[in-house]
Motif scaffolding. Structure first.
Motif, PDB file in Angstrom:
ATOM      1  N   GLU A 229      34.661  38.877  42.495  1.00 16.54           N
ATOM      2  CA  GLU A 229      36.032  39.251  42.820  1.00 16.54           C
ATOM      3  C   GLU A 229      36.444  40.517  42.075  1.00 16.54           C
ATOM      4  O   GLU A 229      37.072  41.411  42.653  1.00 16.54           O
ATOM      5  CB  GLU A 229      36.977  38.104  42.470  1.00 16.54           C
ATOM      6  CG  GLU A 229      38.431  38.363  42.790  1.00 16.54           C
ATOM      7  CD  GLU A 229      38.703  38.563  44.265  1.00 16.54           C
ATOM      8  OE1 GLU A 229      39.708  39.221  44.613  1.00 16.54           O
ATOM      9  OE2 GLU A 229      37.904  38.055  45.086  1.00 16.54           O
TER      10      GLU A 229
ATOM     11  N   ARG B 244      34.645  43.430  43.592  1.00 17.96           N
ATOM     12  CA  ARG B 244      35.226  43.783  44.883  1.00 17.96           C
ATOM     13  C   ARG B 244      36.499  44.616  44.726  1.00 17.96           C
ATOM     14  O   ARG B 244      36.703  45.612  45.436  1.00 17.96           O
ATOM     15  CB  ARG B 244      35.538  42.512  45.680  1.00 17.96           C
ATOM     16  CG  ARG B 244      36.104  42.765  47.077  1.00 17.96           C
ATOM     17  CD  ARG B 244      36.647  41.494  47.698  1.00 17.96           C
ATOM     18  NE  ARG B 244      37.748  40.950  46.902  1.00 17.96           N
ATOM     19  CZ  ARG B 244      38.982  41.417  46.915  1.00 17.96           C
ATOM     20  NH1 ARG B 244      39.296  42.459  47.681  1.00 17.96           N
ATOM     21  NH2 ARG B 244      39.916  40.874  46.179  1.00 17.96           N
TER      22      ARG B 244
ATOM     23  N   GLU C 161      37.113  48.445  46.035  1.00 12.73           N
ATOM     24  CA  GLU C 161      38.217  48.828  46.919  1.00 12.73           C
ATOM     25  C   GLU C 161      39.005  49.998  46.337  1.00 12.73           C
ATOM     26  O   GLU C 161      39.479  50.873  47.073  1.00 12.73           O
ATOM     27  CB  GLU C 161      39.140  47.632  47.140  1.00 12.73           C
ATOM     28  CG  GLU C 161      38.556  46.543  48.026  1.00 12.73           C
ATOM     29  CD  GLU C 161      39.520  45.405  48.245  1.00 12.73           C
ATOM     30  OE1 GLU C 161      40.589  45.378  47.583  1.00 12.73           O
ATOM     31  OE2 GLU C 161      39.224  44.523  49.080  1.00 12.73           O
TER      32      GLU C 161
END
Length: 222
Positions: free
Chosen positions: A121, A124, A128
């Protein structure tokens, strides 16, 4: 700053730092010669756990948090992220919980250098922000801010990326680091107090000032 012990019990019948100024500075003795208590009774506790037939395994754990920034090859910071931090001894932790870790890339921390086993997480969210895939070997800047220790910064290497097989929203935010990194982010440091041996010229600079004058309880006394 918290330290947790996770215990695996055998089933029966199987067995701050703040700004300061100083007039004089002494190098003092080598810090290796000073015995400084860390966590009270830590060695006694671990010794008892090691010797107990009722304890199959245990894993000390330093808990904190860190803000994340990707560091490119030029040393520039990119993106922002967040992770909860578990500082663990890799051998002891994996002995207890290896069955719940799904390694997606790379390896668990070695424990021998500043590393982070980054949650999928957290990776990620950084990807982004930066548009750059996070991979083992990348550098990440971790920043922690506390009311007592101020801002602490630590650069670590991504050892791998993982997720928990059994997870929840909180566990999804957890990344693993070595205990030294976790302590650094918490602003903990080893220090000692030794007597200052002043020269005659240094004593003369102090004059007739007594310790009570410097550290009296009444700031407004004459």
């Amino acid at each position: 700053f918290f330290l947790f012990f996770f215990l695996m019990i055998r089933r029966p019948p199987r067995s701050t730092l703040f700004p300061y100024t100083t007039l004089f500075r002494s190098m003092g003795p080598d810090m290796d010669d000073i015995s400084i208590d860390g966590i009270t009774e830590y060695e006694r506790i671990t010794g008892y756990l090691d010797s107990s037939s009722k304890v199959e395994a245990y894993s000390p754990q330093v808990v904190g948090f860190g803000l994340l920034a990707y560091v490119d090859e030029a040393g520039e910071q990119k993106g922002r992220g967040f992770t909860l931090v578990w500082g663990v001894d890799p051998e002891e932790y994996l002995r207890m919980f290896s069955g719940n870790i799904d390694t997606l890339d790379g390896t668990f921390i070695s424990g021998n250098e500043p590393e982070i086993f980054l949650s999928a997480e957290a990776a990620r969210s950084l990807e982004e922000e930066t548009g750059i895939p996070i991979a083992p070997g990348d550098k990440v800047l971790m920043t922690s801010i506390t009311g007592t220790a101020g801002t602490k910064i630590r650069e670590v290497t991504v050892s791998g990326i993982f997720s928990f097989f059994e997870s929840n929203v909180q566990l999804d935010m957890v990344s693993f680091v070595d205990p030294a990194t976790a302590r650094a982010l918490s602003g903990l440091s080893v220090s000692g107090v030794t007597e200052a041996n002043l020269s005659e010229s240094e004593k003369a600079m102090l004059g007739e000032v007594e310790e009570e004058d410097l550290f009296s309880g009444d700031l407004f006394s004459e």
